[in-house]
Design an enzyme around this catalytic site. Sequence first.
Site, short mmCIF file in Angstrom:
data_model
loop_
_atom_site.label_atom_id
_atom_site.label_comp_id
_atom_site.label_asym_id
_atom_site.label_seq_id
_atom_site.Cartn_x
_atom_site.Cartn_y
_atom_site.Cartn_z
N ASP A 1 11.45 9.30 6.32
CA ASP A 1 11.75 8.73 5.00
C ASP A 1 13.15 8.14 4.84
O ASP A 1 13.72 8.18 3.73
CB ASP A 1 11.54 9.79 3.89
CG ASP A 1 10.06 10.11 3.67
OD1 ASP A 1 9.22 9.53 4.38
OD2 ASP A 1 9.76 10.94 2.80
N CYS B 1 9.67 16.62 2.39
CA CYS B 1 8.99 16.03 3.56
C CYS B 1 9.46 16.64 4.87
O CYS B 1 8.66 16.85 5.79
CB CYS B 1 9.18 14.51 3.55
SG CYS B 1 8.39 13.79 2.08
N LYS C 1 2.73 7.65 5.79
CA LYS C 1 2.11 8.81 5.13
C LYS C 1 2.19 8.63 3.62
O LYS C 1 2.97 7.82 3.12
CB LYS C 1 2.81 10.10 5.55
CG LYS C 1 4.24 10.21 5.01
CD LYS C 1 4.88 11.52 5.44
CE LYS C 1 6.35 11.57 5.11
NZ LYS C 1 6.68 11.56 3.69
#
Lengths: 197, 197
Positions: free
Chosen positions: B16, B141, B108
Amino acid sequence: MSMADKWNQTALLVIDMQNDFILEDGLMKVNGGKAIVPNVIKAVDIARQRGILVVWVVREHDPQGRDAELFRRHLYSPGNVGPTSKGSVGAELVDGLVIKEGDYKLVKTRFSAFFATHLHSFLRTEGIKSLVISGVQTPNCVRQTVFDAVALDYQPVTVIVDATAAATPDIHDANISDMKNIGVATPTLQEWCGSGA
Amino acid sequence: MSMADKWNQTALLVIDMQNDFILEDGLMKVNGGKAIVPNVIKAVDIARQRGILVVWVVREHDPQGRDAELFRRHLYSPGNVGPTSKGSVGAELVDGLVIKEGDYKLVKTRFSAFFATHLHSFLRTEGIKSLVISGVQTPNCVRQTVFDAVALDYQPVTVIVDATAAATPDIHDANISDMKNIGVATPTLQEWCGSGA
């Protein structure tokens, strides 16, 4: 939606309330575990009164540890009863918690109750949309189950803060904060008793 | 096993590191994110030198938010560009991070890089047994990916403590402690550079 309808779509998960995690001489004792037993019993009572489905989530491992996580596999060896070995006293629910007709028992071998289990498909079939979580321990099985529940779009997801526990209050509180930050409800047992779902 | 063999079985996940999470005006800014960019760049460099597979894990959402978690779906609406919307500048990697030939990009829509993705089957096919984690953010995450990696029996699982970040140092540290408690390695970048895998 009526309260009864709401509760029909709710399940209470009781996680890992087994002797090995709770008792003083348990093989994987969680320090905060024993203190919450009365509250977990009460949460189960309330759930039954409301018609909320009770799901007993427990670890049960092969006595040789072949289905345990790699990092804890050394705890299982011939002549040694490892934590929550299938059929051992350590794997049983603590005194006061009893599986009744209509409840459901779900066996898992990893942290999350959803990981490599049929829990999600079972709950969907039962029409469950909302989850309430109790048990041990907050940073591991409780939290992993909660994060997976959020990822799977259960809503609301509720963690009863005084019916869950960790090794220390600091660890418990830090994990509760992280869960709040992803939209999880975190009432006390009393608050939950006074509210819907 | 030689170092080269070991590194062939290792993947670095970069999680991310997208404008919306890192930049000052990012739609989902993680306060600690910007400070770790140089260390993430360095971790990627080291991985390339060692022949470690680099996997870029990113969120990309439908502009209408139909594939976002329920609790953040309100951020997506007509005429409003929600966080990491597919094709938006916010979804791009921050300056300094570049996907090169031989790297792998994995999209994702949930916290864990393993949740409802093909990451595990891809890594197994590549012969990967060990994971190193960098990126944001530690409680969500990063941690969910790490716990799933442990559940999936990757070993070792390593989190580079100064190439990962959270909203505050306290949240970061509490989460690192929980991960240590399930056997995860937590070196600094410098320690990781000086060691094998």
